[in-house]
Design an enzyme around this catalytic site. Structure first.
Site, PDB file in Angstrom:
ATOM      1  N   ALA A  95       0.875  -1.172   0.000  1.00 43.08           N
ATOM      2  CA  ALA A  95       0.000   0.000   0.000  1.00 43.08           C
ATOM      3  C   ALA A  95       0.913   1.223   0.000  1.00 43.08           C
ATOM      4  O   ALA A  95       1.644   1.448   0.960  1.00 43.08           O
ATOM      5  CB  ALA A  95      -0.910  -0.007   1.221  1.00 43.08           C
ATOM      6  N   SER A  96       0.889   1.984  -1.075  1.00 44.15           N
ATOM      7  CA  SER A  96       1.830   3.093  -1.228  1.00 44.15           C
ATOM      8  C   SER A  96       1.563   4.192  -0.209  1.00 44.15           C
ATOM      9  O   SER A  96       0.452   4.326   0.324  1.00 44.15           O
ATOM     10  CB  SER A  96       1.723   3.666  -2.642  1.00 44.15           C
ATOM     11  OG  SER A  96       2.010   2.680  -3.598  1.00 44.15           O
TER      12      SER A  96
END
Length: 387
Positions: A95-96
């Site tokens: 998850a950036s």
């Protein structure tokens, strides 16, 4: 801290300079990030110095703090082959960081009614944000190469009430059955831009991607598709993502015979190359096609900085250059016949001869056959990169 307070703190963190448009912030408010973060995740050591495991059941406070901070969360190791709790392995899905997501969405500028293609579904959060941004009359298609990741993303999206069209496949091929697109948003790093993305875009469409050739730092690239079938754009800052699986290259370095190993020296301090600005990194990558990696760990002989240079297409071709204090000439150990270090040095000084231009002065044109890296104007091509 309640969810609303956490959300507002996150909004403040992702836009310290006030550059992010309000519609992007509203999308972040509307799509809670916690619906897309697994109960167990790994916080990258690049953020904290050491890898940290977050576990919602064991330590819910830390889990919530991480989820609503500007922090990327690793969600997969070794393409799913290693359990996250082992905390060692290659990071292959995540998850950036919210600020990175917001920055790239700002560059993309999706509008209500747009048809959008996302390359790399991951947890599904960005697909949900895109769905919110394009509204009920828009359409989002998202492609994920990993079926397990895609399956979890589908569950996350359903929980959030988002309904993009999710496809399992290699994003390099795009999604021709859903084309043409007004926007293409890429959430994995690429060394070369697949021409399929240009083909599947309307003239005037925007493609935003992390351009990650792998030499030094990486770059955000914003392209606009042209009526003649090309795409043209510039590098408006930093972006770095895990590489698209089909573009990872070869990492193994098998042993070679004595005839393939070369002990050389250089007067060039390897830190001159390793610590060069982003514009130099972009030029060296384009001119040589090589990748680099540096390490400053001391060894048994004392202080050491080592710069590795590799040919991503040829595992037998690499070099290591060592810096030590009070040294007139630095050791170069090269494997293979290609003079990698000489090529890097030559490319660096070509960049110097151009006036040491920054990243923002470079641009790229993508054609069916190759990429043209240009300086200041598309008419001033400085390197041609195979497509």
């Amino acid at each position: 801290m309640d969810l609303t307070a956490r959300m507002e703190a996150l909004i403040a963190d992702l836009d310290p300079l006030g550059d992010i448009r309000d519609v992007v912030k509203q999308a972040v408010r509307a799509v809670p990030r916690h619906l897309f973060i697994p109960d167990v995740g790994l916080v990258s050591p690049r953020k904290t110095g050491t890898a940290v495991l977050i576990d919602r059941d064991a330590d819910p406070t830390t889990w919530w703090d991480v989820v609503y901070s500007d922090t990327s969360v690793v969600t997969q190791l070794d393409d799913g082959g290693t359990d996250l709790r082992e905390m060692e392995g290659d990071y292959t899905s995540s998850a950036s960081a919210p600020s990175t997501v917001a920055h790239l969405l700002n560059l993309l500028d999706p509008r209500p009614g747009h048809r959008v293609l996302e390359i790399g579904t991951g947890t599904g959060w960005t697909a949900a944000l895109l769905s919110h941004l394009v509204g009920a009359h828009g359409e989002v298609s998202t492609v994920e190469v990993d079926s397990a990741v895609a399956g979890q993303a589908a569950k996350n999206l359903a929980a959030a009430g988002a309904q993009p069209h999710l496809v399992v496949g290699d994003g390099a091929a795009g999604c021709p059955q859903r084309a043409p697109f007004d926007r293409i948003h890429v959430t994995c790093g690429v060394r070369t831009v697949p021409y399929a993305w240009v083909e599947q875009s309307r003239p005037g469409a925007v493609i935003v991607l992390p351009y990650c050739p792998g030499f030094g730092t990486n770059h955000a690239l914003r392209l606009v598709t042209m009526p003649d079938g090309t795409a043209i754009g510039r590098f408006p800052g930093f972006a770095s993502y895990m590489l698209m699986r089909s573009q990872r290259g070869i990492h193994d370095r098998p042993p070679r015979g004595p005839e393939d190993k070369h002990h050389l020296t250089t007067r060039i301090d390897p830190r001159t190359i390793a610590h060069a600005p982003a514009g130099a990194d972009l030029a060296i990558a384009a001119l040589t096609g090589l990748t680099s990696n540096g390490s400053g760990e001391p060894d048994e002989d004392g202080d050491l900085y080592r710069l590795w240079v590799s040919d991503p297409a040829e595992p037998y071709s690499w070099a290591a250059v060592d810096w030590r204090p009070d040294t007139a000439r630095y050791k170069v150990f090269q494997v293979g016949e290609r003079a990698l270090w000489d090529e890097v040095v030559d490319a660096y000084f070509r960049w110097v001869s151009w006036g040491e231009p920054g990243r923002d002065r470079f641009g790229m044109t993508v054609t069916p056959e190759q990429h043209h890296l240009w300086l200041d104007s598309p008419d001033h091509v400085v390197a041609q990169i195979p497509g």
